[in-house]
Design a protein around this motif. Sequence first.
Motif, PDB file in Angstrom:
ATOM      1  N   THR A  10       6.054  10.621  14.921  1.00  0.00           N
ATOM      2  CA  THR A  10       7.109  11.031  13.997  1.00  0.00           C
ATOM      3  C   THR A  10       8.092   9.876  13.803  1.00  0.00           C
ATOM      4  OG1 THR A  10       8.538  11.963  15.736  1.00  0.00           O
ATOM      5  CG2 THR A  10       6.910  13.433  14.720  1.00  0.00           C
ATOM      6  N   GLY A  11       8.738   9.852  12.647  1.00  0.00           N
ATOM      7  CA  GLY A  11       9.714   8.804  12.366  1.00  0.00           C
ATOM      8  C   GLY A  11       9.090   7.422  12.315  1.00  0.00           C
ATOM      9  N   LYS A  41       7.744   9.501   1.679  1.00  0.00           N
ATOM     10  CA  LYS A  41       6.782   8.405   1.508  1.00  0.00           C
ATOM     11  C   LYS A  41       7.313   7.314   0.592  1.00  0.00           C
ATOM     12  CE  LYS A  41       2.423  10.968   2.088  1.00  0.00           C
ATOM     13  NZ  LYS A  41       1.148  11.327   1.412  1.00  0.00           N
ATOM     14  N   GLU A  42       8.078   7.703  -0.427  1.00  0.00           N
ATOM     15  CA  GLU A  42       8.573   6.744  -1.409  1.00  0.00           C
ATOM     16  C   GLU A  42       9.566   5.752  -0.809  1.00  0.00           C
ATOM     17  OE1 GLU A  42      10.107   8.840  -4.739  1.00  0.00           O
ATOM     18  OE2 GLU A  42       8.169   9.715  -5.307  1.00  0.00           O
ATOM     19  N   GLN A  43      10.123   6.103   0.356  1.00  0.00           N
ATOM     20  CA  GLN A  43      11.079   5.222   1.022  1.00  0.00           C
ATOM     21  C   GLN A  43      10.475   4.582   2.269  1.00  0.00           C
ATOM     22  OE1 GLN A  43      14.663   7.499   1.707  1.00  0.00           O
ATOM     23  NE2 GLN A  43      14.957   7.941  -0.470  1.00  0.00           N
ATOM     24  N   ALA A  44       9.158   4.574   2.343  1.00  0.00           N
ATOM     25  CA  ALA A  44       8.469   4.013   3.507  1.00  0.00           C
ATOM     26  C   ALA A  44       7.569   2.862   3.086  1.00  0.00           C
ATOM     27  CB  ALA A  44       7.658   5.107   4.210  1.00  0.00           C
ATOM     28  N   GLY A  45       8.177   1.871   2.428  1.00  0.00           N
ATOM     29  CA  GLY A  45       7.408   0.754   1.881  1.00  0.00           C
ATOM     30  C   GLY A  45       6.609  -0.023   2.904  1.00  0.00           C
ATOM     31  N   VAL A  57      -4.872   4.541   9.205  1.00  0.00           N
ATOM     32  CA  VAL A  57      -3.474   4.964   9.121  1.00  0.00           C
ATOM     33  C   VAL A  57      -3.299   5.938   7.962  1.00  0.00           C
ATOM     34  CG1 VAL A  57      -1.080   4.249   8.787  1.00  0.00           C
ATOM     35  CG2 VAL A  57      -2.639   2.816  10.128  1.00  0.00           C
ATOM     36  N   LYS A  58      -2.854   7.133   8.294  1.00  0.00           N
ATOM     37  CA  LYS A  58      -2.648   8.166   7.283  1.00  0.00           C
ATOM     38  C   LYS A  58      -1.167   8.531   7.261  1.00  0.00           C
ATOM     39  CE  LYS A  58      -7.310   9.849   8.172  1.00  0.00           C
ATOM     40  NZ  LYS A  58      -7.629   8.628   8.986  1.00  0.00           N
ATOM     41  N   VAL A  59      -0.501   8.197   6.172  1.00  0.00           N
ATOM     42  CA  VAL A  59       0.931   8.474   6.041  1.00  0.00           C
ATOM     43  C   VAL A  59       1.124   9.912   5.569  1.00  0.00           C
ATOM     44  CG1 VAL A  59       3.098   7.801   4.954  1.00  0.00           C
ATOM     45  CG2 VAL A  59       1.367   6.058   5.482  1.00  0.00           C
ATOM     46  N   ILE A  60       1.880  10.684   6.339  1.00  0.00           N
ATOM     47  CA  ILE A  60       2.130  12.075   5.960  1.00  0.00           C
ATOM     48  C   ILE A  60       3.634  12.351   5.974  1.00  0.00           C
ATOM     49  CG2 ILE A  60      -0.095  12.949   6.743  1.00  0.00           C
ATOM     50  CD1 ILE A  60       1.187  13.868   9.304  1.00  0.00           C
ATOM     51  N   GLU A  61       4.079  13.158   5.038  1.00  0.00           N
ATOM     52  CA  GLU A  61       5.487  13.520   4.999  1.00  0.00           C
ATOM     53  C   GLU A  61       5.743  14.644   5.992  1.00  0.00           C
ATOM     54  OE1 GLU A  61       6.613  14.349   0.960  1.00  0.00           O
ATOM     55  OE2 GLU A  61       7.041  12.223   0.585  1.00  0.00           O
ATOM     56  N   LEU A  62       6.803  14.481   6.790  1.00  0.00           N
ATOM     57  CA  LEU A  62       7.119  15.466   7.817  1.00  0.00           C
ATOM     58  C   LEU A  62       8.605  15.376   8.140  1.00  0.00           C
ATOM     59  CD1 LEU A  62       5.100  15.935  11.150  1.00  0.00           C
ATOM     60  CD2 LEU A  62       7.538  16.327  10.986  1.00  0.00           C
TER      61      LEU A  62
END
Length: 251
Positions: A10-11, A41-45, A57-62
């Motif tokens: 997380t984070g 996700k839009e702020q996780a460049g 690596v799988k980016v998930i919103e949480l």
Amino acid sequence: MLTPKSVLITGSSQGIGLEFVKAFLKLTSPPKHIFASCINKEQAGDLDEIAKTNPCVKVIELDVEKQDSVEKARDVVQSTVQDEGLNLLVNNAGILKRMGFHDVTREDMRKHYEVNCIGPLMMAKTFYPLLKQAASRCPGEPMSCSKAAIINVGSGQGSITENASSGMYPYRASKCALNMMMTCWSIDLKADGILCASIAPGWVRTSMGGQNAAVTTEESLKAMFETMEKLGDEDTGKFLHATRGGTVVPW
């Protein structure tokens, strides 16, 4: 040696969480699945750039404050790992607001407890079936971070014994409460073979720790991994300090 097939952090969009992702990718045998969570996700460049060149690596919103978000993330992880379960949950998401006796508010106390303590508790509870599934695939093996584990990114600020400076009321109290939650999990989940521990990463140069902090994120994660790879049955329920050689923090 750390060899989890699947890990959820997380984070993960910045700081220690982002460094966790990088460190897992550097392992000789990286996880098959690295679920890197972030609120937006839009702020996780930086995280997105890593995911583009690393299919594992799988980016998930949480958002750990929202149960529907936690459950949605659980469904994503479950559909991917299926009957293999989840080997490692890293509760890293957290907040810190520097408030003392004269300026602390009810709202800030509640917010810190929600993110730093209740959030990790709900993560542990929601992902428990997947962790249990992973542990059941290795019957007879000792507990480890490769088999099935919940690791909380703790803080020395959560130690009552080591508090000699006061300050940071919401952060200290919520991190101390997180340690109590972790010890409860270690008792309740021991029969399932799920290891539970909190590890303080040291004073790290991040947006939270500040630029005057003692160690870089790379140095902190090296110490974190050295601590994690040594954990076994006798370590579940412990609060350890990575940059102090993985020793127990009195709290």
